[in-house]
Design a protein around this motif. Sequence first.
Motif, PDB file in Angstrom:
ATOM      1  N   ARG A   5      -8.734 100.294  39.874  1.00 15.65           N
ATOM      2  CA  ARG A   5      -7.761 100.175  40.953  1.00 15.65           C
ATOM      3  C   ARG A   5      -8.203 100.936  42.191  1.00 15.65           C
ATOM      4  O   ARG A   5      -7.578 100.840  43.217  1.00 15.65           O
ATOM      5  N   LEU A   6      -9.287 101.740  42.063  1.00 16.86           N
ATOM      6  CA  LEU A   6      -9.745 102.510  43.220  1.00 16.86           C
ATOM      7  C   LEU A   6     -10.398 101.588  44.223  1.00 16.86           C
ATOM      8  O   LEU A   6     -10.977 100.577  43.866  1.00 16.86           O
ATOM      9  N   PRO A   7     -10.315 101.963  45.515  1.00 11.76           N
ATOM     10  CA  PRO A   7     -11.026 101.148  46.506  1.00 11.76           C
ATOM     11  C   PRO A   7     -12.531 101.314  46.334  1.00 11.76           C
ATOM     12  O   PRO A   7     -13.009 102.308  45.796  1.00 11.76           O
ATOM     13  N   MET A   8     -13.242 100.283  46.823  1.00 10.13           N
ATOM     14  CA  MET A   8     -14.708 100.265  46.686  1.00 10.13           C
ATOM     15  C   MET A   8     -15.342 101.519  47.288  1.00 10.13           C
ATOM     16  O   MET A   8     -16.318 102.043  46.766  1.00 10.13           O
ATOM     17  N   ALA A   9     -14.771 101.990  48.412  1.00 14.78           N
ATOM     18  CA  ALA A   9     -15.338 103.147  49.102  1.00 14.78           C
ATOM     19  C   ALA A   9     -15.344 104.383  48.219  1.00 14.78           C
ATOM     20  O   ALA A   9     -16.078 105.321  48.464  1.00 14.78           O
ATOM     21  N   PHE A  10     -14.504 104.395  47.165  1.00 11.29           N
ATOM     22  CA  PHE A  10     -14.509 105.522  46.237  1.00 11.29           C
ATOM     23  C   PHE A  10     -15.222 105.144  44.943  1.00 11.29           C
ATOM     24  O   PHE A  10     -15.847 105.967  44.310  1.00 11.29           O
ATOM     25  N   LYS A  11     -15.077 103.890  44.576  1.00 13.46           N
ATOM     26  CA  LYS A  11     -15.612 103.480  43.281  1.00 13.46           C
ATOM     27  C   LYS A  11     -17.134 103.594  43.248  1.00 13.46           C
ATOM     28  O   LYS A  11     -17.707 104.123  42.305  1.00 13.46           O
ATOM     29  N   ILE A  12     -17.784 103.122  44.314  1.00 14.07           N
ATOM     30  CA  ILE A  12     -19.252 103.127  44.304  1.00 14.07           C
ATOM     31  C   ILE A  12     -19.804 104.551  44.349  1.00 14.07           C
ATOM     32  O   ILE A  12     -20.667 104.906  43.540  1.00 14.07           O
ATOM     33  N   PRO A  13     -19.298 105.437  45.238  1.00 13.48           N
ATOM     34  CA  PRO A  13     -19.745 106.845  45.155  1.00 13.48           C
ATOM     35  C   PRO A  13     -19.473 107.460  43.794  1.00 13.48           C
ATOM     36  O   PRO A  13     -20.273 108.240  43.281  1.00 13.48           O
ATOM     37  N   LEU A  14     -18.365 107.063  43.172  1.00 10.74           N
ATOM     38  CA  LEU A  14     -18.038 107.589  41.840  1.00 10.74           C
ATOM     39  C   LEU A  14     -19.099 107.144  40.832  1.00 10.74           C
ATOM     40  O   LEU A  14     -19.597 107.937  40.032  1.00 10.74           O
ATOM     41  N   VAL A  15     -19.443 105.868  40.927  1.00 15.97           N
ATOM     42  CA  VAL A  15     -20.477 105.336  40.023  1.00 15.97           C
ATOM     43  C   VAL A  15     -21.793 106.071  40.275  1.00 15.97           C
ATOM     44  O   VAL A  15     -22.489 106.473  39.342  1.00 15.97           O
ATOM     45  N   VAL A  16     -22.116 106.280  41.569  1.00 15.11           N
ATOM     46  CA  VAL A  16     -23.352 107.002  41.916  1.00 15.11           C
ATOM     47  C   VAL A  16     -23.323 108.401  41.318  1.00 15.11           C
ATOM     48  O   VAL A  16     -24.295 108.865  40.716  1.00 15.11           O
ATOM     49  N   THR A  17     -22.164 109.079  41.458  1.00 15.06           N
ATOM     50  CA  THR A  17     -22.038 110.441  40.947  1.00 15.06           C
ATOM     51  C   THR A  17     -22.229 110.470  39.433  1.00 15.06           C
ATOM     52  O   THR A  17     -22.988 111.287  38.910  1.00 15.06           O
ATOM     53  N   VAL A  18     -21.556 109.558  38.756  1.00 19.12           N
ATOM     54  CA  VAL A  18     -21.656 109.526  37.292  1.00 19.12           C
ATOM     55  C   VAL A  18     -23.101 109.232  36.876  1.00 19.12           C
ATOM     56  O   VAL A  18     -23.662 109.898  36.006  1.00 19.12           O
ATOM     57  N   PHE A  19     -23.704 108.277  37.561  1.00 17.65           N
ATOM     58  CA  PHE A  19     -25.083 107.912  37.249  1.00 17.65           C
ATOM     59  C   PHE A  19     -26.022 109.094  37.486  1.00 17.65           C
ATOM     60  O   PHE A  19     -26.847 109.449  36.637  1.00 17.65           O
TER      61      PHE A  19
END
Lengths: 480, 289
Positions: A5-19
């Motif tokens: 449900r998060l906006p893309m602007a947060f989701k992609i940095p989140l994915v980057v952070t987790v990765f």
Amino acid sequence: MIALRLPMAFKIPLVVTVFMAAVAVFVSERVLSRFQEAQTRHVGDLATIYLDGMASALVEPVVREDEWEAFDIIDRARQIHAGLRLTETVVALADGRVLASSDPRAHSSWSPLPPSFLTQRTQAPMVDVRDDEAQAVSRRDLASGGTIVGSVHATFDIAPLLAERRSVLWSLIVTNAALTLVLALAAWLTVRRMMRPIQVLASHLEEGAGQRVEPIPEQFVEAAPLEVRRLFQAFNGMAEAVQEREVLSRQLVEEERLASLGRLASGMAHEINNPLGGLFNALDTLKEHGERGDIRRRTIDLIERGLRGIRDVVRTTLVTYRADQDIHSLKRADVDDLRLLVEPEVRRKWLALRWVNEGYDELPMSPSVVRQVLLNLLLNACRAAPEGSQVGFEAHVDGPCFVATIEDMGPGLPIGARNALTDPGGKPLPGSGGGLGLWMVHRLIKEVGGTVAALPRIPAGTIVRITIPLKDEEGTANVA
Amino acid sequence: MDRPGPSRRKVVSGALALATVAGTHQVRAASGELRFGLTPVFLTSDLELLDRLRSCLEQATGLSVRLVTRRTYQEITSLLLSGQLDTAWICGFPYVVNRSRLALVAVPVWQGKPLYRSYIITDRDRQARTLDDLRGDVHAFSDPDSNSGWLVTATALARDGLTPERFFSRTIFTYGHRNVIRAVASGLAMSGSVDGYVYEIMRETEPDLIARTKVVRQSELLGFPPVACPAGSIDDPGIRSLQAALVGMPEHPDGQAVLRLLRLDGFSIEDPSLFEAIAAEVAIVRGGG
């Protein structure tokens, strides 16, 4: 599922952070374990060199059980090997007793070798690195002529190695965290930049849903990437089409309003014109035979009735189209008055009007709305009905609702008109003749919380039924 | 290499009488060479000192001087008695034992007298105040042929009819006065018998090591370890010139440096009677033994 449900602007940095965190953990683990291996090997090498060096010197004192000599050797060696962080060296005899220790107060000569040292015999020098105790313990057996005569044990302080490892760990954590932060920020900025055209589009769409659909300004279209530009252009095309349609439907509304006004005006003129002829005749009669009392009385009576008819038509029209919100009660006569407005159309088309209006005296609802709705439907029915046919009107109270049914014997409602009446989607439909009036009916019925249904009449024609709930208990009490 | 230390139970004079120094380096006399033996009575580890001592003696005597050091007193004494050394700085104890075969060349003067004391030391934090408090200790001796490092303590015990072996639980020979101090300071030994002169010098040179110990007992003043030569060679020109060099050291710049390093005032020519006290001790120990 929150992430979805998060906006893309947060989701992609989140994915980057987790990765990045996963990569960092993996890399750090590899680096640290390799580093630890290297350190262990280093300690092992140093310990082996040290013990081998000691062994050759210590064999003789051990054979002689010369505690001073043994102590002297390990005491001097400690000074030599100061760089190794040697904490203690113990020389033990074959029977497991201490011959000499570099710290005689801790392990005095001839006491048993404590179990903290390596007590197992070993061919090659043995090193046990104990991270939890921050020390490494090593052992080498002393052999003379193939016989084990004793052993030399050394403990090393590996706290500096552990501290080094900790500092490596910290620098890995700090570096990786900084790297992750920078990449996440970069991802956030990139995504935000990528999403900006989409946001422009979204805001325009949202605006369009509320009021007017505005095309996206040209500078945004030109600045946008190729794919998005096509999207913008398509949206702008659509927005222009919608605007054109809006203009068109506004024109239609206006035209329809004028048309219905014209119909009403002509009906009214007709209704006034009819008695006017009689009135002029009566005036002529009065001029010629006014001196005769019986004729004069009859003629004046005729003039009075004619004028009253004109007054009624004018008053009904006024009442119907006056948006008077203060009047909240519908009288039966208010509905009956509508006959007057329909009458000219009925007469023009030689229709038979079946009029049933009974079962109540006064209802708690806006007469203006009900009259506009019924007049519209009646005029529609009259227009739809073929000449010489019948139009039916029936109004009564059914439980908590006022129910009115209008039926004609026309060709039936076209689908567009029926939709306009029952579910017009909030907008007037252009291009369907009676659509606009029906759309207004729908809107007014909706205002008072009622429903409208259009049913085909067998064998021909249409039945339109409106149901308006009575406002309150007080209202139903007035029902006769 | 050095042979293992001598058995502790052997009577010192007996060992010396038998000494043929088997297996030790042959110290050959070369023409015009003076072979000077040094015992671990002082800090032989100091190479600068040895160098200066040799150059000072060489200049004063005009002879080539060879300094010979060995691990134990016994080795030096044996070499001297067997004629493999021209002269040696030995301890008062072997000198007294072999008085008939040796002659005094010179005796060091320390703090104005050719005398010194023996100390019994123990750990700084220990309550012991007398020798009796040290009963049952692990005790470090310097050398079985040392006066201050063995004989003095043995005599004190013999006066009570005791021997070191019976009085102490265990004894260790460290073959050096400095080693005795190391043994006591480290805790390897609980007490030790040490040369008072060495102990006092080390107060200056190694104060940290000395600080971990304290003196329990000081002996009476005894004759300082002398420089001796075989009795027959006392009138040799080489020995005479050495004697003159030693006595004249305070006048010689190198000699002054050596004396400064050794914290000695000089050397003097003394009568053998200086060592009567040590001779009396030997008698007591032998009588007690």
